[in-house]
Scaffold this motif. Structure first.
Motif, short mmCIF file in Angstrom:
data_model
loop_
_atom_site.label_atom_id
_atom_site.label_comp_id
_atom_site.label_asym_id
_atom_site.label_seq_id
_atom_site.Cartn_x
_atom_site.Cartn_y
_atom_site.Cartn_z
N PHE A 1 0.82 -1.23 0.00
CA PHE A 1 0.00 0.00 0.00
C PHE A 1 0.85 1.27 0.00
CE2 PHE A 1 1.21 0.51 4.35
CZ PHE A 1 0.90 1.82 4.69
N LEU A 2 2.08 1.19 0.50
CA LEU A 2 2.87 2.40 0.74
C LEU A 2 3.38 3.01 -0.57
CD1 LEU A 2 4.04 4.13 3.09
CD2 LEU A 2 6.17 2.83 2.81
N LYS A 3 3.09 4.29 -0.74
CA LYS A 3 3.58 5.05 -1.89
C LYS A 3 4.34 6.26 -1.37
CE LYS A 3 1.13 2.46 -4.74
NZ LYS A 3 1.27 1.13 -4.28
N GLU A 4 5.08 6.92 -2.26
CA GLU A 4 5.84 8.10 -1.85
C GLU A 4 4.93 9.19 -1.29
OE1 GLU A 4 8.90 8.57 -1.49
OE2 GLU A 4 10.06 7.30 -2.86
N ASP B 1 8.41 6.40 8.26
CA ASP B 1 9.11 7.60 7.84
C ASP B 1 10.39 7.89 8.60
OD1 ASP B 1 7.23 7.92 5.94
OD2 ASP B 1 6.17 9.59 6.87
N TYR B 2 10.95 6.87 9.25
CA TYR B 2 12.26 7.10 9.86
C TYR B 2 13.37 6.80 8.86
CZ TYR B 2 12.88 2.02 10.68
OH TYR B 2 13.02 0.67 10.53
N MET B 3 13.02 6.46 7.63
CA MET B 3 13.98 6.28 6.55
C MET B 3 13.31 6.75 5.27
SD MET B 3 13.78 2.25 5.53
CE MET B 3 13.99 1.63 7.19
N ARG C 1 11.25 6.65 2.13
CA ARG C 1 10.26 5.66 1.73
C ARG C 1 10.70 4.87 0.50
NH1 ARG C 1 4.15 8.12 2.31
NH2 ARG C 1 4.24 8.59 4.55
N GLY C 2 11.48 5.51 -0.35
CA GLY C 2 11.91 4.84 -1.57
C GLY C 2 12.65 3.54 -1.30
N LEU C 3 13.38 3.47 -0.20
CA LEU C 3 14.11 2.25 0.15
C LEU C 3 13.14 1.11 0.40
CD1 LEU C 3 16.82 3.65 2.62
CD2 LEU C 3 17.12 2.99 0.22
N TYR C 4 12.08 1.41 1.14
CA TYR C 4 11.09 0.38 1.45
C TYR C 4 10.36 -0.05 0.19
CZ TYR C 4 7.83 -2.22 4.35
OH TYR C 4 7.11 -3.24 4.93
N ILE C 5 9.92 0.91 -0.60
CA ILE C 5 9.17 0.61 -1.81
C ILE C 5 9.99 -0.23 -2.77
CG2 ILE C 5 8.10 1.66 -3.84
CD1 ILE C 5 7.34 4.03 -1.96
N GLU C 6 11.29 0.05 -2.87
CA GLU C 6 12.17 -0.72 -3.74
C GLU C 6 12.21 -2.19 -3.31
OE1 GLU C 6 16.90 -1.01 -5.01
OE2 GLU C 6 16.20 0.59 -3.67
N ARG C 7 12.31 -2.44 -2.00
CA ARG C 7 12.34 -3.81 -1.48
C ARG C 7 11.03 -4.54 -1.77
NH1 ARG C 7 16.98 -6.21 1.14
NH2 ARG C 7 18.40 -4.49 1.55
N VAL C 8 9.93 -3.84 -1.58
CA VAL C 8 8.62 -4.43 -1.85
C VAL C 8 8.49 -4.77 -3.33
CG1 VAL C 8 6.17 -3.85 -2.00
CG2 VAL C 8 7.42 -3.44 0.12
#
Length: 328
Positions: free
Chosen positions: A220-223, A238-240, A242-249
């Motif tokens: 569900f998470l988007k920029e 948001d402690y990092m 978001r692009g890092l998380y989205i890339e992994r997903v």
């Protein structure tokens, strides 16, 4: 729905459980009547394991309203005793058990839970945090055993504060507890190394939580995703960047969806339930649509062993939220 015996207690519980943290408003505000309906909806679909806590706002009270309406067989209810420690409350670093759970507090918290839930017995009461230093004193376990003897609780468990899964192994091997609740999801498969197999050897139930990584493993998470004020996920994600998380997903989606699962959430649930040592996995099903999607995942074909091992070995990304929250 599929079911497992809950460790030494023996009760058959659904492999997918209703995580009642969402009833307390941490994932946004919902109408109370809708929340009650969400509990009843999951029970009607075969879910019979519900996990709540004194620390989840109005969760126990709302769950109590649902239980009063439910006409079927009583579900297995697990709750957690709220700690009273100062400062960081013991989530980021150990505090004395006398600060977290002073004498008499375990009973007071449990009796409050019984009243709010509207039940005579809680099937499983858990410490909402645990540190192995606490085993040097006996009073807290003695108080829990007394509550068990009085019939106010059936089982005793601990919920681990973060990703330090192995701190509980001596307690598991002592035979004093019935269950362990721990963080376990695709990005954090560490419980598979020691905790889950050792619990299995000692007939201690394992409750997997955060199986969708607070929703991140649904995709569900988007920029530009916005969260309401007070929504737990704002600080979680948001402690990092978001692009890092989205890339992994996205890596997971490309490699495994739809080949092994119809959705990313289904993949995450199948991964957590793959090991037979996981007794139940809990997710927030305060929205009936979420419940339907998650329950459907349990009934579909399990992950092939090669896919499970590929995810375990090459998609792990262990992050301890409390490291950032308390040690900035």
């Amino acid at each position: 729905m599929k079911y497992n015996a809950f460790g030494k207690l023996g009760t058959e519980v659904s492999r997918l459980g209703f995580g009642a943290m969402g009833l307390g408003g941490v994932f946004g505000q919902y109408d109370e009547k809708d929340l009650v309906r969400s509990v009843l909806h999951s029970l009607e679909k075969g879910v019979n394991f519900i996990d709540t806590a004194r620390n989840y706002g109005e969760s126990e009270r709302i769950l109590g309203l649902a239980l009063r309406e439910w006409k079927g067989k009583k579900p297995f209810i697990a709750s957690k005793i709220q700690s009273r420690g100062p400062g960081n409350l013991g989530w980021g670093k150990p505090i004395p058990v006398e600060s977290a759970f002073p004498q008499g507090w375990l009973r007071e918290s449990t009796e409050t839970s019984l009243r709010l839930l509207g039940v005579d017995t809680i099937d499983l009461i858990q410490l909402h945090q645990y540190w192995p230093q606490w085993d040097r004193v006996d009073y807290w376990m003695d108080e829990l055993l007394q509550l068990k003897q009085e019939g106010k609780i059936r089982g005793i468990g601990v919920s681990l504060p973060d990703q330090r899964h192995d701190i509980v192994l001596p307690l598991v091997q002592s035979g004093k507890i019935d269950s362990v609740q721990t963080v376990f999801h695709i990005f954090d498969p560490l419980p598979l190394d020691c905790l889950i197999p050792i619990c299995q050897e000692n007939n201690v139930a394992v409750i997997a939580r955060c199986i969708l990584d607070e929703g991140g493993l649904t995709g569900f998470l988007k920029e530009d995703t916005l969260f309401e004020e007070g929504d737990f996920r704002k600080s979680y994600f948001d402690y990092m960047p978001r692009g890092l998380y989205i890339e992994r997903v996205n890596r997971l989606k490309e490699a495994f969806v739809p080949k092994y699962a119809e959705s990313l959430a289904e993949l995450a649930i199948k991964f957590v339930l793959h090991h037979p040592g996981v007794t139940a996995a809990i997710s927030s099903m305060h929205v009936p649509r979420y419940a339907d999607e998650n329950i459907a995942a349990v009934d579909r074909e399990p992950l092939p062993e090669e896919a499970f091992e590929e995810i375990r070995q090459h998609h792990r990304w262990v992050r301890n939220f409390y490291e950032t929250k308390y040690w900035q």
